[in-house]
Design a protein around this motif. Structure first.
Motif, PDB file in Angstrom:
ATOM      1  N   GLU A   1     -45.867 -16.474  -7.464  1.00  0.00           N
ATOM      2  CA  GLU A   1     -44.857 -16.996  -6.537  1.00  0.00           C
ATOM      3  C   GLU A   1     -45.440 -17.566  -5.253  1.00  0.00           C
ATOM      4  N   ASP A   2     -46.761 -17.727  -5.165  1.00  0.00           N
ATOM      5  CA  ASP A   2     -47.341 -18.395  -3.995  1.00  0.00           C
ATOM      6  C   ASP A   2     -46.791 -19.803  -3.822  1.00  0.00           C
ATOM      7  N   VAL A   3     -46.429 -20.432  -4.918  1.00  0.00           N
ATOM      8  CA  VAL A   3     -45.962 -21.819  -4.859  1.00  0.00           C
ATOM      9  C   VAL A   3     -44.668 -21.944  -4.044  1.00  0.00           C
ATOM     10  N   LYS A   4     -43.994 -20.830  -3.819  1.00  0.00           N
ATOM     11  CA  LYS A   4     -42.805 -20.857  -2.956  1.00  0.00           C
ATOM     12  C   LYS A   4     -43.149 -21.372  -1.553  1.00  0.00           C
ATOM     13  N   ASN A   5     -44.410 -21.195  -1.171  1.00  0.00           N
ATOM     14  CA  ASN A   5     -44.843 -21.622   0.158  1.00  0.00           C
ATOM     15  C   ASN A   5     -45.272 -23.090   0.201  1.00  0.00           C
ATOM     16  N   ASP A   6     -45.268 -23.740  -0.948  1.00  0.00           N
ATOM     17  CA  ASP A   6     -45.646 -25.151  -1.016  1.00  0.00           C
ATOM     18  C   ASP A   6     -44.378 -26.001  -1.026  1.00  0.00           C
ATOM     19  N   GLY A   7     -43.847 -26.232   0.154  1.00  0.00           N
ATOM     20  CA  GLY A   7     -42.595 -26.978   0.264  1.00  0.00           C
ATOM     21  C   GLY A   7     -42.699 -28.394  -0.266  1.00  0.00           C
ATOM     22  N   GLU A   8     -43.835 -29.037  -0.021  1.00  0.00           N
ATOM     23  CA  GLU A   8     -44.015 -30.400  -0.515  1.00  0.00           C
ATOM     24  C   GLU A   8     -44.047 -30.431  -2.041  1.00  0.00           C
ATOM     25  N   GLY A   9     -44.745 -29.454  -2.646  1.00  0.00           N
ATOM     26  CA  GLY A   9     -44.808 -29.393  -4.102  1.00  0.00           C
ATOM     27  C   GLY A   9     -43.438 -29.172  -4.721  1.00  0.00           C
ATOM     28  N   LEU A  10     -42.654 -28.265  -4.149  1.00  0.00           N
ATOM     29  CA  LEU A  10     -41.317 -27.998  -4.684  1.00  0.00           C
ATOM     30  C   LEU A  10     -40.395 -29.201  -4.492  1.00  0.00           C
ATOM     31  N   ALA A  11     -40.513 -29.871  -3.350  1.00  0.00           N
ATOM     32  CA  ALA A  11     -39.704 -31.071  -3.130  1.00  0.00           C
ATOM     33  C   ALA A  11     -40.059 -32.156  -4.137  1.00  0.00           C
ATOM     34  N   ASN A  12     -41.330 -32.219  -4.506  1.00  0.00           N
ATOM     35  CA  ASN A  12     -41.751 -33.195  -5.510  1.00  0.00           C
ATOM     36  C   ASN A  12     -41.135 -32.898  -6.866  1.00  0.00           C
ATOM     37  N   MET A  13     -40.962 -31.605  -7.187  1.00  0.00           N
ATOM     38  CA  MET A  13     -40.321 -31.241  -8.460  1.00  0.00           C
ATOM     39  C   MET A  13     -38.857 -31.677  -8.487  1.00  0.00           C
TER      40      MET A  13
END
Length: 202
Positions: free
Chosen positions: A163-175
């Protein structure tokens, strides 16, 4: 329309799954039927180049294992396929490699059965190597006459621990943006996909 998200990570509930689910949730909000498939951790063998699929030509693989035929049938049904992988030594997981090799070859043997479908890759990475993993999946799509939609950046998310990816706002916005683009392309392709001409050869 129907989309399948295939998780090639053996770590259930990890970063790859979170990225995939973000794409699927975006498409579900736009009226798509969505399905999540857990591939990672299952027993799936790599292609052994036996060419049995060219002898059978019935959209099956001559090899038998735990899950290939199950997931391949879902891919055949899908309008869009999103394959997710963690980054292992700058590559995809072994399960994803086995799936893409066999899927591409069986589809080729069966009149290019994937042509006109949408294909997207999603990659979770700690630090480096994601682009190679991303390309590996896209190569199968592109050689199968699939349509690969773009987004605002590479479809990757950064994280090491669960769940570290929760901190990657740019990555999640890209999804989310990827889901938007898949929806746009899917609606444009739907009326014409079945009219695509046959490809020469094989």
């Amino acid at each position: 329309m129907y989309v399948i998200g295939i998780n090639g990570s053996p770590r259930k509930g990890g970063n790859t799954q979170m990225l995939l689910n973000t794409v699927l949730e975006t498409l579900k909000g736009k009226g798509w039927e969505t399905e999540f498939y857990q591939l990672g951790g299952q027993n799936i063998r790599g292609c052994q180049a036996c060419s049995g699929c060219f002898k059978l030509r019935d959209n099956t693989c001559a090899m038998k294992d735990d899950c290939f035929h199950e997931v391949y049938e879902k891919i055949l049904k899908a309008d869009a396929v999103v394959i997710g992988t963690p980054t292992y030594y700058s590559g995809v997981s072994s399960e994803v490699k086995a799936l893409t090799d066999r899927t591409g070859y069986v589809a080729l043997a069966n009149n290019r059965a994937l042509k006109g479908k949408i294909g997207a890759a999603v990659v979770a990475v700690r630090r480096g190597g994601a682009i190679h993993a991303y390309d590996t999946i896209n190569h199968m799509y592109l050689m199968s006459q699939m349509v690969v939609p773009g987004s605002v950046y590479w479809n990757i998310g950064f994280g090491l621990r669960r769940e570290d990816v929760k901190n990657d706002g740019e990555g999640l916005a890209n999804m989310v943006n990827l889901g938007d683009t898949i929806d746009l392309v899917g609606r444009a392709l739907k009326p014409v996909r079945d009219q695509w001409p046959e490809a020469p050869g094989y």
